[in-house]
Motif scaffolding. Structure first.
Motif, PDB file in Angstrom:
ATOM      1  N   LEU A  89      -9.777   1.459  14.071  1.00 24.43           N
ATOM      2  CA  LEU A  89     -10.680   0.758  14.986  1.00 24.43           C
ATOM      3  C   LEU A  89     -10.035  -0.513  15.542  1.00 24.43           C
ATOM      4  O   LEU A  89     -10.296  -0.904  16.682  1.00 24.43           O
ATOM      5  N   ALA A  90      -9.185  -1.160  14.725  1.00 28.49           N
ATOM      6  CA  ALA A  90      -8.486  -2.355  15.198  1.00 28.49           C
ATOM      7  C   ALA A  90      -7.343  -1.999  16.141  1.00 28.49           C
ATOM      8  O   ALA A  90      -6.974  -2.795  17.014  1.00 28.49           O
ATOM      9  N   MET A  91      -6.797  -0.815  15.985  1.00 26.07           N
ATOM     10  CA  MET A  91      -5.672  -0.397  16.811  1.00 26.07           C
ATOM     11  C   MET A  91      -6.091  -0.058  18.238  1.00 26.07           C
ATOM     12  O   MET A  91      -5.296  -0.226  19.180  1.00 26.07           O
ATOM     13  N   LEU A  92      -7.309   0.416  18.428  1.00 27.91           N
ATOM     14  CA  LEU A  92      -7.741   0.832  19.767  1.00 27.91           C
ATOM     15  C   LEU A  92      -7.731  -0.315  20.781  1.00 27.91           C
ATOM     16  O   LEU A  92      -7.212  -0.151  21.891  1.00 27.91           O
ATOM     17  N   PRO A  93      -8.298  -1.497  20.449  1.00 30.45           N
ATOM     18  CA  PRO A  93      -8.196  -2.603  21.419  1.00 30.45           C
ATOM     19  C   PRO A  93      -6.748  -3.004  21.688  1.00 30.45           C
ATOM     20  O   PRO A  93      -6.413  -3.414  22.808  1.00 30.45           O
ATOM     21  N   ALA A 104       1.853  -3.230  12.884  1.00 30.18           N
ATOM     22  CA  ALA A 104       1.299  -4.183  11.929  1.00 30.18           C
ATOM     23  C   ALA A 104      -0.169  -3.887  11.647  1.00 30.18           C
ATOM     24  O   ALA A 104      -0.620  -3.962  10.497  1.00 30.18           O
ATOM     25  N   LEU A 105      -0.927  -3.528  12.693  1.00 33.77           N
ATOM     26  CA  LEU A 105      -2.334  -3.178  12.500  1.00 33.77           C
ATOM     27  C   LEU A 105      -2.471  -1.878  11.710  1.00 33.77           C
ATOM     28  O   LEU A 105      -3.350  -1.749  10.850  1.00 33.77           O
ATOM     29  N   SER A 106      -1.591  -0.924  11.994  1.00 28.23           N
ATOM     30  CA  SER A 106      -1.666   0.376  11.334  1.00 28.23           C
ATOM     31  C   SER A 106      -1.337   0.288   9.841  1.00 28.23           C
ATOM     32  O   SER A 106      -1.946   0.973   9.018  1.00 28.23           O
ATOM     33  N   THR A 107      -0.376  -0.559   9.491  1.00 19.11           N
ATOM     34  CA  THR A 107       0.076  -0.657   8.095  1.00 19.11           C
ATOM     35  C   THR A 107      -0.593  -1.797   7.340  1.00 19.11           C
ATOM     36  O   THR A 107      -0.330  -1.993   6.151  1.00 19.11           O
ATOM     37  N   GLY A 108      -1.424  -2.589   8.016  1.00 22.84           N
ATOM     38  CA  GLY A 108      -2.104  -3.697   7.360  1.00 22.84           C
ATOM     39  C   GLY A 108      -1.185  -4.849   7.022  1.00 22.84           C
ATOM     40  O   GLY A 108      -1.389  -5.529   6.008  1.00 22.84           O
ATOM     41  N   THR A 109      -0.170  -5.088   7.866  1.00 22.41           N
ATOM     42  CA  THR A 109       0.811  -6.149   7.601  1.00 22.41           C
ATOM     43  C   THR A 109       0.799  -7.204   8.707  1.00 22.41           C
ATOM     44  O   THR A 109       1.847  -7.736   9.073  1.00 22.41           O
ATOM     45  N   THR A 110      -0.377  -7.509   9.242  1.00 23.36           N
ATOM     46  CA  THR A 110      -0.471  -8.461  10.344  1.00 23.36           C
ATOM     47  C   THR A 110      -0.144  -9.883   9.875  1.00 23.36           C
ATOM     48  O   THR A 110      -0.375 -10.251   8.725  1.00 23.36           O
ATOM     49  N   GLY A 111       0.400 -10.663  10.796  1.00 21.91           N
ATOM     50  CA  GLY A 111       0.736 -12.058  10.532  1.00 21.91           C
ATOM     51  C   GLY A 111       0.791 -12.835  11.827  1.00 21.91           C
ATOM     52  O   GLY A 111       0.303 -12.371  12.874  1.00 21.91           O
ATOM     53  N   TRP A 112       1.412 -14.009  11.793  1.00 15.20           N
ATOM     54  CA  TRP A 112       1.447 -14.860  12.985  1.00 15.20           C
ATOM     55  C   TRP A 112       2.251 -14.242  14.119  1.00 15.20           C
ATOM     56  O   TRP A 112       1.996 -14.546  15.290  1.00 15.20           O
ATOM     57  N   LEU A 113       3.215 -13.366  13.795  1.00 18.94           N
ATOM     58  CA  LEU A 113       4.015 -12.740  14.845  1.00 18.94           C
ATOM     59  C   LEU A 113       3.162 -11.896  15.777  1.00 18.94           C
ATOM     60  O   LEU A 113       3.508 -11.719  16.952  1.00 18.94           O
ATOM     61  N   GLN A 114       2.047 -11.375  15.272  1.00 18.16           N
ATOM     62  CA  GLN A 114       1.191 -10.547  16.128  1.00 18.16           C
ATOM     63  C   GLN A 114       0.497 -11.389  17.197  1.00 18.16           C
ATOM     64  O   GLN A 114       0.133 -10.883  18.252  1.00 18.16           O
TER      65      GLN A 114
END
Length: 269
Positions: free
Chosen positions: A156-160, A231-241
């Motif tokens: 759901l987070a990946m779609l936007p 990052a959204l798909s693997t759950g590894t989001t950070g400031w780079l996103q």
């Protein structure tokens, strides 16, 4: 104060209505053969996922992400295929089709006889490209989730994010379409698109390349798209996103500005 604000609001509403009319025109002219084109565009990344992500992935094993997380090769490739699918869908509409309508069919000259302005044509065509991109992305995300390559919450987070990727590449595609002069130039566009597809961290982490090549890769729009969605798909989001999002928003704004101005020059002579 109200008297100053209200005209602006009415202007924005009018722009939205006029841009939507361009999108509605595209929907009303759909033909059955168009759906064959859409299905073929969706199948390409799916075939890459099965042949390389799963087939070759069985030989490669796991991949270590920049943050140190270890994922399977299919989990590494799938988000890149999603980003590439959003790019392909957006560029297909805003380069080839947009160029044909503007330079050969002369469709936009007739539209400009109405109150619609060049920038509103660009916004309407971009919205139409996004409709195609959303169909590609939603179907691919469902496949990824059913295969266990991500979770439903992350999907759901990946779609936007894929919508933002499509908007950025759609705006870029329209800007390019206003610059090229003949159908032969599409060979250069196809070559550039394929180079992005191969060298944007799609199948190999950029750390596998020499430093200068890695920097070039990380500056490309598809890499920033892949980095965001992965990052959204693997759950590894950070400031780079946040950098990825800012990059794509800037690309969209730049593309729309160039497209709107060049269309005004070429069509309003």
């Amino acid at each position: 104060m109200v008297s100053l604000v209200m005209p602006r609001l009415l202007s924005f509403e009018g722009t939205g209505r006029r841009a939507a009319s361009v999108t509605e025109r595209n929907i009303s002219t759909l033909r059955s053969a168009y759906w064959v084109v859409m299905v073929s565009g969706f199948l390409e990344p799916v075939l890459y996922l099965f042949s390389i992500g799963i087939g070759v992935g069985a030989l490669i094993g796991d991949i270590t992400l920049p943050g140190g997380e270890v994922v399977g090769y299919a989990e590494f490739v799938a988000p890149a295929m999603l980003a590439a699918s959003a790019m392909t869908g957006a560029l297909a509409e805003t380069t080839f089709n947009f160029f044909g309508k503007m330079k050969f069919v002369r469709l936009y000259e007739g539209i400009l006889a109405t109150p619609v302005r060049p920038i509103e044509i660009a916004l309407g065509e971009l919205a139409w490209a996004m409709a195609r991109g959303v169909i590609y992305s939603a179907a691919f995300v469902v496949i990824m989730t059913l295969m266990g390559l991500t979770t439903w919450g992350r999907a759901l987070a990946m779609l936007p994010a894929t919508l933002l990727v499509g908007l950025a590449f759609g705006a870029l595609g329209m800007a390019v379409a206003t610059i090229i002069r003949s159908w032969q130039d599409f060979d250069l566009i196809a070559a550039g698109q394929f180079a992005l597809f191969l060298f944007s961290g799609t199948f190999v982490p950029p750390t596998a390349y020499p430093a200068i090549v890695r920097w070039l890769i990380e500056a490309t729009p598809l890499y920033r798209s892949v980095d965001l969605i992965r990052a959204l798909s693997t759950g590894t989001t950070g400031w780079l996103q946040l950098l990825d999002v800012a990059y794509l928003l800037a690309l969209m704004a730049l593309g729309l500005t160039i497209a709107g101005r060049r269309m005004a020059r070429q069509l309003c002579k």
